[in-house]
Design a protein around this motif. Structure first.
Motif, PDB file in Angstrom:
ATOM      1  N   ILE A 132       0.843  -1.199   0.000  1.00  0.00           N
ATOM      2  CA  ILE A 132       0.000   0.000   0.000  1.00  0.00           C
ATOM      3  C   ILE A 132       0.878   1.248   0.000  1.00  0.00           C
ATOM      4  CG2 ILE A 132      -1.657   1.332   1.368  1.00  0.00           C
ATOM      5  CD1 ILE A 132      -2.847  -1.326   2.286  1.00  0.00           C
ATOM      6  N   GLY A 133       1.933   1.231   0.808  1.00  0.00           N
ATOM      7  CA  GLY A 133       2.869   2.345   0.818  1.00  0.00           C
ATOM      8  C   GLY A 133       3.534   2.526  -0.536  1.00  0.00           C
ATOM      9  N   ARG A 134       3.815   1.426  -1.213  1.00  0.00           N
ATOM     10  CA  ARG A 134       4.398   1.495  -2.563  1.00  0.00           C
ATOM     11  C   ARG A 134       3.431   2.192  -3.520  1.00  0.00           C
ATOM     12  NH1 ARG A 134       7.614  -1.579  -6.357  1.00  0.00           N
ATOM     13  NH2 ARG A 134       6.462  -1.965  -8.282  1.00  0.00           N
ATOM     14  N   ASN A 135       2.148   1.826  -3.449  1.00  0.00           N
ATOM     15  CA  ASN A 135       1.139   2.439  -4.306  1.00  0.00           C
ATOM     16  C   ASN A 135       1.077   3.951  -4.081  1.00  0.00           C
ATOM     17  OD1 ASN A 135      -1.743   3.585  -4.462  1.00  0.00           O
ATOM     18  ND2 ASN A 135      -1.902   1.784  -5.767  1.00  0.00           N
ATOM     19  N   MET A 136       0.989   4.351  -2.809  1.00  0.00           N
ATOM     20  CA  MET A 136       0.877   5.778  -2.500  1.00  0.00           C
ATOM     21  C   MET A 136       2.121   6.535  -2.929  1.00  0.00           C
ATOM     22  SD  MET A 136      -1.166   6.159   1.061  1.00  0.00           S
ATOM     23  CE  MET A 136       0.145   5.421   2.020  1.00  0.00           C
ATOM     24  N   ARG A 137       3.266   5.902  -2.771  1.00  0.00           N
ATOM     25  CA  ARG A 137       4.526   6.541  -3.165  1.00  0.00           C
ATOM     26  C   ARG A 137       4.549   6.807  -4.670  1.00  0.00           C
ATOM     27  NH1 ARG A 137       7.304   8.940  -5.087  1.00  0.00           N
ATOM     28  NH2 ARG A 137       9.534   8.853  -5.457  1.00  0.00           N
ATOM     29  N   ILE A 138       4.073   5.837  -5.473  1.00  0.00           N
ATOM     30  CA  ILE A 138       4.081   6.013  -6.924  1.00  0.00           C
ATOM     31  C   ILE A 138       3.066   7.074  -7.341  1.00  0.00           C
ATOM     32  CG2 ILE A 138       3.710   4.857  -9.124  1.00  0.00           C
ATOM     33  CD1 ILE A 138       4.608   2.261  -7.832  1.00  0.00           C
ATOM     34  N   VAL A 139       1.870   7.042  -6.736  1.00  0.00           N
ATOM     35  CA  VAL A 139       0.854   8.045  -7.068  1.00  0.00           C
ATOM     36  C   VAL A 139       1.350   9.440  -6.705  1.00  0.00           C
ATOM     37  CG1 VAL A 139      -1.481   8.835  -6.544  1.00  0.00           C
ATOM     38  CG2 VAL A 139      -1.055   6.406  -6.887  1.00  0.00           C
ATOM     39  N   GLN A 140       2.007   9.566  -5.557  1.00  0.00           N
ATOM     40  CA  GLN A 140       2.566  10.866  -5.165  1.00  0.00           C
ATOM     41  C   GLN A 140       3.601  11.332  -6.185  1.00  0.00           C
ATOM     42  OE1 GLN A 140       5.792  11.642  -4.007  1.00  0.00           O
ATOM     43  NE2 GLN A 140       5.409  13.694  -3.210  1.00  0.00           N
ATOM     44  N   GLY A 141       4.456  10.401  -6.656  1.00  0.00           N
ATOM     45  CA  GLY A 141       5.457  10.750  -7.665  1.00  0.00           C
ATOM     46  C   GLY A 141       4.813  11.168  -8.979  1.00  0.00           C
ATOM     47  N   ASN A 142       3.722  10.490  -9.381  1.00  0.00           N
ATOM     48  CA  ASN A 142       3.017  10.867 -10.600  1.00  0.00           C
ATOM     49  C   ASN A 142       2.440  12.278 -10.493  1.00  0.00           C
ATOM     50  OD1 ASN A 142       3.549   8.350 -11.699  1.00  0.00           O
ATOM     51  ND2 ASN A 142       1.583   7.482 -11.063  1.00  0.00           N
ATOM     52  N   ASN A 143       1.828  12.573  -9.354  1.00  0.00           N
ATOM     53  CA  ASN A 143       1.234  13.899  -9.153  1.00  0.00           C
ATOM     54  C   ASN A 143       2.307  14.983  -9.186  1.00  0.00           C
ATOM     55  OD1 ASN A 143      -0.942  15.686  -8.597  1.00  0.00           O
ATOM     56  ND2 ASN A 143      -0.396  15.692  -6.424  1.00  0.00           N
ATOM     57  N   GLN A 144       3.424  14.719  -8.553  1.00  0.00           N
ATOM     58  CA  GLN A 144       4.506  15.698  -8.548  1.00  0.00           C
ATOM     59  C   GLN A 144       5.075  15.885  -9.944  1.00  0.00           C
ATOM     60  OE1 GLN A 144       7.680  14.696  -5.914  1.00  0.00           O
ATOM     61  NE2 GLN A 144       8.707  16.657  -6.118  1.00  0.00           N
ATOM     62  N   TYR A 145       5.210  14.800 -10.697  1.00  0.00           N
ATOM     63  CA  TYR A 145       5.770  14.879 -12.044  1.00  0.00           C
ATOM     64  C   TYR A 145       4.887  15.730 -12.965  1.00  0.00           C
ATOM     65  CZ  TYR A 145       7.282  13.426 -16.680  1.00  0.00           C
ATOM     66  OH  TYR A 145       7.720  13.426 -17.979  1.00  0.00           O
ATOM     67  N   LEU A 146       3.572  15.649 -12.778  1.00  0.00           N
ATOM     68  CA  LEU A 146       2.647  16.427 -13.608  1.00  0.00           C
ATOM     69  C   LEU A 146       2.450  17.848 -13.092  1.00  0.00           C
ATOM     70  CD1 LEU A 146      -0.094  13.764 -14.456  1.00  0.00           C
ATOM     71  CD2 LEU A 146       1.886  14.452 -15.810  1.00  0.00           C
ATOM     72  N   GLY A 147       3.169  18.228 -12.045  1.00  0.00           N
ATOM     73  CA  GLY A 147       3.078  19.592 -11.542  1.00  0.00           C
ATOM     74  C   GLY A 147       2.121  19.763 -10.387  1.00  0.00           C
ATOM     75  N   ALA A 148       1.740  18.684  -9.710  1.00  0.00           N
ATOM     76  CA  ALA A 148       0.814  18.721  -8.565  1.00  0.00           C
ATOM     77  C   ALA A 148      -0.466  19.475  -8.904  1.00  0.00           C
ATOM     78  CB  ALA A 148       1.502  19.312  -7.342  1.00  0.00           C
ATOM     79  N   PRO A 149      -1.210  19.046  -9.947  1.00  0.00           N
ATOM     80  CA  PRO A 149      -2.431  19.770 -10.313  1.00  0.00           C
ATOM     81  C   PRO A 149      -3.586  19.550  -9.338  1.00  0.00           C
ATOM     82  CG  PRO A 149      -2.168  17.834 -11.698  1.00  0.00           C
ATOM     83  CD  PRO A 149      -0.926  17.933 -10.863  1.00  0.00           C
ATOM     84  N   VAL A 150      -3.506  18.541  -8.458  1.00  0.00           N
ATOM     85  CA  VAL A 150      -4.597  18.275  -7.513  1.00  0.00           C
ATOM     86  C   VAL A 150      -4.043  18.174  -6.105  1.00  0.00           C
ATOM     87  CG1 VAL A 150      -5.989  17.062  -9.244  1.00  0.00           C
ATOM     88  CG2 VAL A 150      -4.424  15.756  -7.799  1.00  0.00           C
ATOM     89  N   ASN A 151      -4.937  18.357  -5.143  1.00  0.00           N
ATOM     90  CA  ASN A 151      -4.592  18.207  -3.727  1.00  0.00           C
ATOM     91  C   ASN A 151      -4.767  16.730  -3.361  1.00  0.00           C
ATOM     92  OD1 ASN A 151      -4.303  18.294  -0.957  1.00  0.00           O
ATOM     93  ND2 ASN A 151      -5.607  20.089  -0.683  1.00  0.00           N
ATOM     94  N   ARG A 152      -3.711  15.973  -3.556  1.00  0.00           N
ATOM     95  CA  ARG A 152      -3.769  14.520  -3.360  1.00  0.00           C
ATOM     96  C   ARG A 152      -4.171  14.154  -1.937  1.00  0.00           C
ATOM     97  NH1 ARG A 152       0.060  11.341  -1.104  1.00  0.00           N
ATOM     98  NH2 ARG A 152       1.470  13.133  -1.081  1.00  0.00           N
ATOM     99  N   ILE A 153      -3.627  14.844  -0.933  1.00  0.00           N
ATOM    100  CA  ILE A 153      -3.909  14.516   0.464  1.00  0.00           C
ATOM    101  C   ILE A 153      -5.400  14.676   0.763  1.00  0.00           C
ATOM    102  CG2 ILE A 153      -3.432  15.169   2.852  1.00  0.00           C
ATOM    103  CD1 ILE A 153      -1.073  13.865   1.552  1.00  0.00           C
ATOM    104  N   LYS A 154      -5.986  15.767   0.275  1.00  0.00           N
ATOM    105  CA  LYS A 154      -7.402  16.013   0.541  1.00  0.00           C
ATOM    106  C   LYS A 154      -8.285  14.970  -0.139  1.00  0.00           C
ATOM    107  CE  LYS A 154     -11.248  18.954  -0.471  1.00  0.00           C
ATOM    108  NZ  LYS A 154     -11.790  19.977  -1.375  1.00  0.00           N
ATOM    109  N   ILE A 155      -7.951  14.620  -1.397  1.00  0.00           N
ATOM    110  CA  ILE A 155      -8.767  13.640  -2.128  1.00  0.00           C
ATOM    111  C   ILE A 155      -8.742  12.289  -1.417  1.00  0.00           C
ATOM    112  CG2 ILE A 155      -8.994  12.392  -4.305  1.00  0.00           C
ATOM    113  CD1 ILE A 155      -7.762  14.841  -5.694  1.00  0.00           C
ATOM    114  N   MET A 156      -7.561  11.868  -0.999  1.00  0.00           N
ATOM    115  CA  MET A 156      -7.456  10.576  -0.323  1.00  0.00           C
ATOM    116  C   MET A 156      -8.162  10.614   1.032  1.00  0.00           C
ATOM    117  SD  MET A 156      -3.567   9.343  -1.269  1.00  0.00           S
ATOM    118  CE  MET A 156      -3.860   7.703  -0.619  1.00  0.00           C
TER     119      MET A 156
END
Length: 691
Positions: free
Chosen positions: A586-610
């Motif tokens: 699960i930590g691996r999944n969140m780590r990759i999703v966080q990296g994807n969001n950062q790579y695209l410029g953090a267009p969404v508030n990932r913490i709030k959505i989760m």
């Protein structure tokens, strides 16, 4: 020259002749030759006893007389006078040693050939792993200290061992690449020297020859590819077509494109033939090495190995992957918030087995191609990209296919080019919103974690395609469903409540949950979960570290910090029996999703959505009673008001970014996390996908 001088000279010549001629001349023969030679040189001299030297020197006369008066012919010794003959040397010990070495060399040669041709070098790979693992362990045991005796610094120690491990994983290939990729995704908590090396783990693996792929098909189905798929490699009319050169190659399998006779375009995923033989040996080696390292370095890792091995073994079972894929397709279709936004490719069971999976071919843009995602759409209005929503793909030109097969058999690029949407100049793109793309991704994986308890654990950019819908919205296509974790309802509810408590700084609930999981340091685990510093705790961990680290020189500080990191790992894994194994992936999944969001410029508030999905899942979960759902609904409404504060922070960051600030919210959180991690002894690096 005197007669005596000539005699002595001749004697020396004859002695040399005897030495060079070997045993052919005996001593009496040599004496006779000396006398004959003397008479030939001095014919005026008669008998030997009247010999007179041509000199008046008295000393010379005496010498000549004594020489000939003492002369005696050589008499061979009698057999009885000879000593007892010595036994010949047999060199028994030497011959025995040589014989053993020869047997050993022959045995090793036979073992090497058997291992190479029947076990696909499994024994050699295991031996290589044990040797290098022992070398690395010994190196760290000796040199991991403030002032290493056999290294310039701790950084140099990390660098050389990172290179050793990287070379081992790339050389062994197969499942070792999977392990290396797993390490790379967790490289944020490894020394920076490991981060730099292991970021290369995502390069394509070499593909196997078509003969090996063809043999796997024959072994699993008892049919040739021509018989199974109805294909023709000679361009026969009315037959299916297939590329024998793989379109993609990974650590475990490679993917070939084909178009069947009924018009379906498929991706044929064929497991590399050596994997079936190697996987058992590789996992056994992994267990042994983990056991040794657990004992040597006092880090409780071995208890996690059985669960990790089970997940990795399931990833080589394509029937399991097909099951996960179909289940995820059903879950997405049943969730109104994701239906129409997420697409799971169809699996064709009649053409699939344990080592072969035939699924729908996907046309789309990989998530890492940010420019193509955002460039203007050059297609027609209200038109989607090829294959969106499972639409049929246009057939290849039969004449062109036959020409390629006939003229370029080694370069089989039979799949049509479907990039018309890029325009005439090829500079167009999908024209989709990165915010919508990332919103869909975070929604999907949050639903998997908090609502369904069925989590895809390998969502790196290569496993995500983006297509354009006729509405202009993005459609996310998720592939490669081999690595999943199934969460039990009780644990899923606890994890949802844990996330919700993180958002509201409910430290009492956080502490109760994580201590129930056998974790003794809630602050560190909370920060690791959020991938940002958790500031709602008592701060005792950071304060203790700063107090310990003050007034240290650089080398000692680095050593002490990394000792603190090891202590932190032991505190997180304090009670190995209670610790939920699902948290690894699960930590691996969140780590990759966080990296994807950062790579695209953090267009969404990932913490709030989760956090929102975590709170809402406690209302929507089908395995909760109506009373519990009603209570959780009231708490969810209150939670929505609390989340307004995170919106303020997020939009403030977006305004600052619009006004020229280069960093985004994910960058700010990473900077804070790096500062906290630096105090704890390790350096974070979240740019694993770049390059």
């Amino acid at each position: 020259m005197t007669a005596l001088g000539i005699f002595c000279s001749r004697k020396r010549v004859l002695q040399r002749a005897m030495k060079t001629s070997g045993p052919s001349l005996c001593v009496p023969c040599i004496a006779r030759l000396q006398i004959r030679s003397w008479h030939r040189d001095f014919p005026h001299i008669g008998k030997l006893h009247t010999l007179r030297a041509p000199t008046s020197n008295f000393r010379t006369k005496v010498h000549s007389r004594s020489l000939y008066s003492n002369f005696k012919p050589f008499v061979p010794p009698t057999p009885t006078s000879l000593p007892k003959p010595a036994p010949p040397k047999t060199y028994r010990r030497t011959r025995k040693t040589i014989r053993r070495l020869l047997y050993l060399a022959i045995g090793l040669g036979i073992a090497y050939e058997v291992d190479k041709f029947f076990l696909y070098s499994s024994l050699a790979r295991s031996a290589r792993t044990f040797w290098l693992g022992s070398l690395v362990a010994t190196d760290y045991k000796i040199n991991f200290r403030a002032h290493p005796p056999l290294a310039d610094s701790i950084q140099a120690l990390h660098t050389r061992n990172a290179e050793r491990l990287f070379d081992l994983l790339r050389t062994n290939g197969g499942l070792y690449l999977k392990i290396g990729q797993a390490i790379a995704m967790q490289s944020a908590i490894l020394p920076p020297e490991f981060q730099k090396m292991f970021s290369k783990m995502f390069d394509d693996a070499p593909q196997n020859d078509w003969k090996d792929a063809e043999r796997v098909i024959l072994e699993d189905f008892g049919k040739t590819p021509e018989e199974l798929f109805g294909i023709s490699f000679t361009g026969e009319p009315g037959k299916a077509v297939m590329e024998r050169t793989a379109r993609a190659s990974a650590s475990v399998a490679q993917v070939h494109w084909a178009r069947l006779t009924d018009g379906r375009e498929v991706a044929i995923k064929i497991q590399k033939r050596e994997i079936a033989q190697q996987v058992g040996w590789d996992l056994w080696t992994f267990k042994v090495v983990a056991r040794i390292y657990t004992w040597l370095f006092d880090i409780p890792l071995y208890s996690l190995v059985p669960y990790i091995s089970e997940r990795l073994l399931l990833e080589t079972d394509f029937v399991n992957e097909a099951d996960n894929s179909e289940r995820m397709a059903d879950l997405v279709a049943g969730e109104s918030r994701l239906r129409g936004r997420v697409y799971i490719p169809k699996v064709y069971r009649e053409l699939s087995s344990k080592r072969i999976m035939t699924a729908e071919w996907i046309e789309g843009v990989r998530l890492w191609d940010k420019e193509t995602l955002t460039r203007p759409w050059q297609g027609r209005w209200r038109q989607g990209s090829p294959g969106c929503r499972g639409a049929p793909l246009d057939a290849p030109n039969r004449q062109q296919v036959a020409e390629v097969i006939r003229n370029h058999p080694s370069e089989e690029h039979l799949k049509p080019n479907r990039e018309w949407w890029k325009g005439v100049n090829g500079k167009g793109g999908l024209g989709v919103s990165l915010k919508d793309t990332m919103q869909t991704m975070v929604d999907l994986f949050s639903a998997q974690m908090f609502l369904w308890g069925c989590c895809h654990c390998d969502p790196h950019p290569g496993n995500i395609f983006i297509r354009r819908l006729p509405s202009g919205k993005p459609e996310l296509v998720l592939i490669d469903h081999g690595l999943y974790v199934q969460m039990q309802p009780e644990f899923r509810h606890q994890y949802s409540l844990f996330w919700k408590s993180l958002m509201t700084f409910d430290n009492k609930t956080i502490s109760e949950i994580v201590r129930g999981w056998g974790i003794n340091n809630p602050d560190v685990f909370a920060s690791a979960t959020l991938l940002k510093p958790y500031t709602g705790g008592d701060g005792s961990t950071s304060a203790g570290i700063r107090r310990t680290m003050s007034a240290k020189e650089q080398q000692e500080r680095t050593y002490e910090m990394q000792q603190q990191m090891r202590k932190g790992i032991r505190e997180i894994l304090a009670d190995e029996k209670k610790w939920p194994r699902e948290l690894i992936f699960i930590g691996r999944n969140m780590r990759i999703v966080q990296g994807n969001n950062q790579y695209l410029g953090a267009p969404v508030n990932r913490i709030k959505i989760m956090g929102n999905w975590a709170s809402r899942s406690l209302v929507d979960s089908p395995d909760l009673s109506y009373g519990a759902k009603l209570v959780n609904l009231g708490r969810h409404i209150l939670f929505k008001f609390v989340m307004f504060g995170t919106d303020v922070v997020f939009y403030s960051s977006k305004v600052a970014q619009f006004l020229g600030r280069k960093s985004n919210l994910e960058d700010d959180m990473e900077a804070s996390m790096k500062k906290m991690a630096g105090d704890m002894g390790f350096e974070l690096n979240h740019n694993v996908f770049e390059g």
